[in-house]
Design a protein around this motif. Structure first.
Motif, PDB file in Angstrom:
ATOM      1  N   GLY A  77      -9.272   4.451  -3.354  1.00 34.74           N
ATOM      2  CA  GLY A  77      -8.548   3.620  -2.405  1.00 34.74           C
ATOM      3  C   GLY A  77      -9.060   3.710  -0.980  1.00 34.74           C
ATOM      4  N   CYS A 128       0.820  -1.209   0.000  1.00 32.55           N
ATOM      5  CA  CYS A 128       0.000   0.000   0.000  1.00 32.55           C
ATOM      6  C   CYS A 128       0.853   1.257   0.000  1.00 32.55           C
ATOM      7  CB  CYS A 128      -0.913   0.023   1.230  1.00 32.55           C
ATOM      8  SG  CYS A 128      -1.955  -1.433   1.443  1.00 32.55           S
ATOM      9  N   ILE A 167      -3.743   3.250   0.495  1.00 36.91           N
ATOM     10  CA  ILE A 167      -4.311   2.893  -0.814  1.00 36.91           C
ATOM     11  C   ILE A 167      -3.583   1.650  -1.311  1.00 36.91           C
ATOM     12  CG2 ILE A 167      -4.477   3.567  -3.246  1.00 36.91           C
ATOM     13  CD1 ILE A 167      -4.701   6.120  -0.425  1.00 36.91           C
TER      14      ILE A 167
END
Length: 215
Positions: free
Chosen positions: A47, A18, A58
């Protein structure tokens, strides 16, 4: 975003990689290109709100999916499938937290669970938007969690419209090749949609699609 920029900021969160929201926020504030600012802001919404997985991060898969939208890929099936999977997981476990876009789930609630004025021309009007209609509605925010639980537990058959009032009755896809279910693709895999549920929901004529040898 350059590859070097991403490499310096990407983090491992659970089973996924992420980018922290704070890094994207800084990029939005500092970027000189207005269009790219809007693109990064839109990615952040996807996201954080539509496809959430790790809090304030995200997921890498969302970035790849967002990149495909410019190529004409529609996000609707993936949104529906993730909602379906998350609600099913909570139901099977009899507990848990819904992971998905709560605002779109609210739109679905209003479409199916409460009687509304049914105007037939809306289904054929290019200017009609259910999302715009929901956004313009006045909503109460003083309903307690206990009242929501009581309301959902006490729903009767007559309270539920299995087919949205704006939905045009048509043939429903319910098989894929020789399988008695339809695979729904999502960002992190796939989920199966069973025909008996479709029959119960839509009560429409069923058909078997041509797959032309597609495995």
């Amino acid at each position: 975003m350059s590859e070097q920029w991403v490499t310096a900021r990407i983090q491992q969160k659970g089973d996924g990689r992420c980018i922290p929201w704070v890094s994207l926020r800084d990029l939005i504030v500092a970027h000189l290109d207005t269009k790219r600012k809007v693109d990064v802001f839109s990615l952040s919404i996807y996201g954080l709100a539509i496809f959430p997985k790790a809090l304030r991060h995200i997921d890498e898969a969302v970035v790849e999916f967002f990149d495909r939208l410019d190529k004409g890929v529609t996000p609707v099936p993936a949104i529906l499938t993730d909602t379906f999977r998350s609600l099913s997981a909570c139901r099977k476990a009899s507990k848990g937290r819904f992971i998905g876009c709560a605002q779109l789930l609210l739109v679905w609630f209003h479409s199916y669970f409460w009687k509304v004025d049914k105007v037939s021309y809306r289904a054929f009007s290019e200017s009609y938007s259910l999302l715009k209609e929901i956004a313009a509605m006045s909503r109460r925010d003083d309903i307690s969690e206990e009242n929501w639980i009581a309301l959902l537990r006490n729903l009767q058959e007559d309270d539920v419209e299995w087919r949205a009032h704006w939905f045009v009755p048509d043939e429903i896809l319910y098989r894929c090749g020789s399988f008695d279910w339809a695979p729904l693709l999502r960002i992190w895999g796939a989920a199966g949609y069973a025909p008996l549920l479709v029959l119960r929901q839509y009560r429409s004529r069923q058909f078997i699609p041509m797959t032309h040898g597609l495995a």
